[in-house]
Write an enzyme that holds these catalytic residues in place. Sequence first.
Site, PDB file in Angstrom:
ATOM      1  N   GLN A 271      45.769  77.810  56.058  1.00  0.00           N
ATOM      2  CA  GLN A 271      46.671  78.111  57.178  1.00  0.00           C
ATOM      3  C   GLN A 271      47.627  76.958  57.479  1.00  0.00           C
ATOM      4  O   GLN A 271      47.772  76.531  58.630  1.00  0.00           O
ATOM      5  CB  GLN A 271      45.845  78.467  58.422  1.00  0.00           C
ATOM      6  CG  GLN A 271      44.931  79.678  58.200  1.00  0.00           C
ATOM      7  CD  GLN A 271      44.014  79.930  59.369  1.00  0.00           C
ATOM      8  OE1 GLN A 271      44.403  80.630  60.317  1.00  0.00           O
ATOM      9  NE2 GLN A 271      42.837  79.356  59.314  1.00  0.00           N
TER      10      GLN A 271
ATOM     11  N   CYS B  43      28.733  66.085  57.134  1.00  0.00           N
ATOM     12  CA  CYS B  43      29.298  64.934  57.852  1.00  0.00           C
ATOM     13  C   CYS B  43      30.776  64.697  57.554  1.00  0.00           C
ATOM     14  O   CYS B  43      31.516  64.226  58.418  1.00  0.00           O
ATOM     15  CB  CYS B  43      28.466  63.694  57.573  1.00  0.00           C
ATOM     16  SG  CYS B  43      26.835  63.825  58.340  1.00  0.00           S
TER      17      CYS B  43
ATOM     18  N   LYS C 101      26.354  56.104  63.035  1.00  0.00           N
ATOM     19  CA  LYS C 101      26.627  57.301  63.824  1.00  0.00           C
ATOM     20  C   LYS C 101      25.369  58.152  63.956  1.00  0.00           C
ATOM     21  O   LYS C 101      24.719  58.468  62.951  1.00  0.00           O
ATOM     22  CB  LYS C 101      27.782  58.099  63.221  1.00  0.00           C
ATOM     23  CG  LYS C 101      27.539  58.566  61.780  1.00  0.00           C
ATOM     24  CD  LYS C 101      28.770  59.298  61.297  1.00  0.00           C
ATOM     25  CE  LYS C 101      28.577  60.024  60.008  1.00  0.00           C
ATOM     26  NZ  LYS C 101      27.476  60.961  59.905  1.00  0.00           N
TER      27      LYS C 101
ATOM     28  N   GLU D 124      24.832  57.453  58.575  1.00  0.00           N
ATOM     29  CA  GLU D 124      24.069  58.301  59.503  1.00  0.00           C
ATOM     30  C   GLU D 124      22.811  57.505  59.812  1.00  0.00           C
ATOM     31  O   GLU D 124      21.944  57.328  58.949  1.00  0.00           O
ATOM     32  CB  GLU D 124      23.750  59.661  58.862  1.00  0.00           C
ATOM     33  CG  GLU D 124      23.167  60.640  59.876  1.00  0.00           C
ATOM     34  CD  GLU D 124      23.122  62.082  59.366  1.00  0.00           C
ATOM     35  OE1 GLU D 124      23.760  62.398  58.347  1.00  0.00           O
ATOM     36  OE2 GLU D 124      22.430  62.893  60.020  1.00  0.00           O
TER      37      GLU D 124
ATOM     38  N   ASP E  46      28.982  58.060  54.898  1.00  0.00           N
ATOM     39  CA  ASP E  46      27.541  58.169  54.605  1.00  0.00           C
ATOM     40  C   ASP E  46      27.157  58.063  53.125  1.00  0.00           C
ATOM     41  O   ASP E  46      26.267  58.799  52.655  1.00  0.00           O
ATOM     42  CB  ASP E  46      26.995  59.492  55.179  1.00  0.00           C
ATOM     43  CG  ASP E  46      27.161  59.616  56.678  1.00  0.00           C
ATOM     44  OD1 ASP E  46      27.669  58.666  57.289  1.00  0.00           O
ATOM     45  OD2 ASP E  46      26.791  60.653  57.238  1.00  0.00           O
TER      46      ASP E  46
ATOM     47  N   LYS F 166      26.569  64.088  63.235  1.00  0.00           N
ATOM     48  CA  LYS F 166      27.162  64.382  61.937  1.00  0.00           C
ATOM     49  C   LYS F 166      28.588  63.848  61.883  1.00  0.00           C
ATOM     50  O   LYS F 166      29.031  63.342  60.851  1.00  0.00           O
ATOM     51  CB  LYS F 166      27.146  65.893  61.663  1.00  0.00           C
ATOM     52  CG  LYS F 166      25.741  66.505  61.643  1.00  0.00           C
ATOM     53  CD  LYS F 166      24.846  65.861  60.612  1.00  0.00           C
ATOM     54  CE  LYS F 166      23.484  66.545  60.529  1.00  0.00           C
ATOM     55  NZ  LYS F 166      22.513  65.710  59.780  1.00  0.00           N
TER      56      LYS F 166
HETATM   57  C1  C5J Z   1      25.565  64.100  55.851  1.00  0.00           C
HETATM   58  C2  C5J Z   1      23.665  65.532  56.127  1.00  0.00           C
HETATM   59  N1  C5J Z   1      25.884  62.803  55.740  1.00  0.00           N
HETATM   60  N2  C5J Z   1      24.007  66.363  55.146  1.00  0.00           N
HETATM   61  N3  C5J Z   1      24.338  64.396  56.358  1.00  0.00           N
HETATM   62  O1  C5J Z   1      26.321  64.975  55.516  1.00  0.00           O
HETATM   63  O2  C5J Z   1      22.736  65.787  56.816  1.00  0.00           O
END
Ligand code: C5J
Length: 223
Positions: free
Chosen positions: A201, A161, A128, A71, A23, A131
């Site tokens: 972990q 995301c 997409k 996104e 993104d 997220k």
């Molecule tokens: C992403 C968002 N790309 N923060 N989107 O992280 O809404």
Amino acid sequence: MQIPAHPFPYGFDLAHTALVIIDMQRDFIEPGGFGETLGNDVSLLAAIVPACQAVLQAWRGAGGLVVHTREAHRPDLSDCPPAKRLRGNPALRIGDEGPMGRILVAGEPGNQIVPELAPVGGEIVIDKPGKGAFYATGLHEILQDHGISHLVFMGVTTEVCVQTSMREANDRGYDGLLLEDCTESYFPHFKAVTVEMLRAQGGIIGWTAPSAPLLAALAPSGR
Ligand code: C5J
């Protein structure tokens, strides 16, 4: 190839590894976009573009597979989970007209990847609606067709995301590495705690590392 990473060195075979860039879109990174309109300081995100560009160039030079995600929703928003539209800033929701076109709608100017990291022919671009990069996309099938088992992640935002995609990848059996200086959040403490959480972990979700050792490994002298 093996590079120093947390919690222990990350080993990968370039032929079975994809670089996944999450993104890096104008709406999140450039002034006048969705991110800034929500009150965020986008310069924090813009600052990682040169580091991402260096890794992308090195990865291309080494002949590795590149995946870009955006996104992005259909213009009729039929693929937009209702919560995404209903929560957030009521003054500017997904699908509304923003300074760079309709917010997070495919094809709009703000929805494009920043020019410095624009996809080139042969690279995979995934739109997409969620997220995570795997939700309601064909990404898993595409990666399987290419014989991919390892994923190197960059992009924004770290705790939304990027983290969701890395968790989805881990559940599907991929070994994921997050490049620490190639990811950012509007909230630096969220980034810090996400990086820690992912590798905690014994690498419960995956690995993290700065980009420098990867760049050294990808250089013709390091291969
Ligand atoms: C992403 C968002 N790309 N923060 N989107 O992280 O809404």
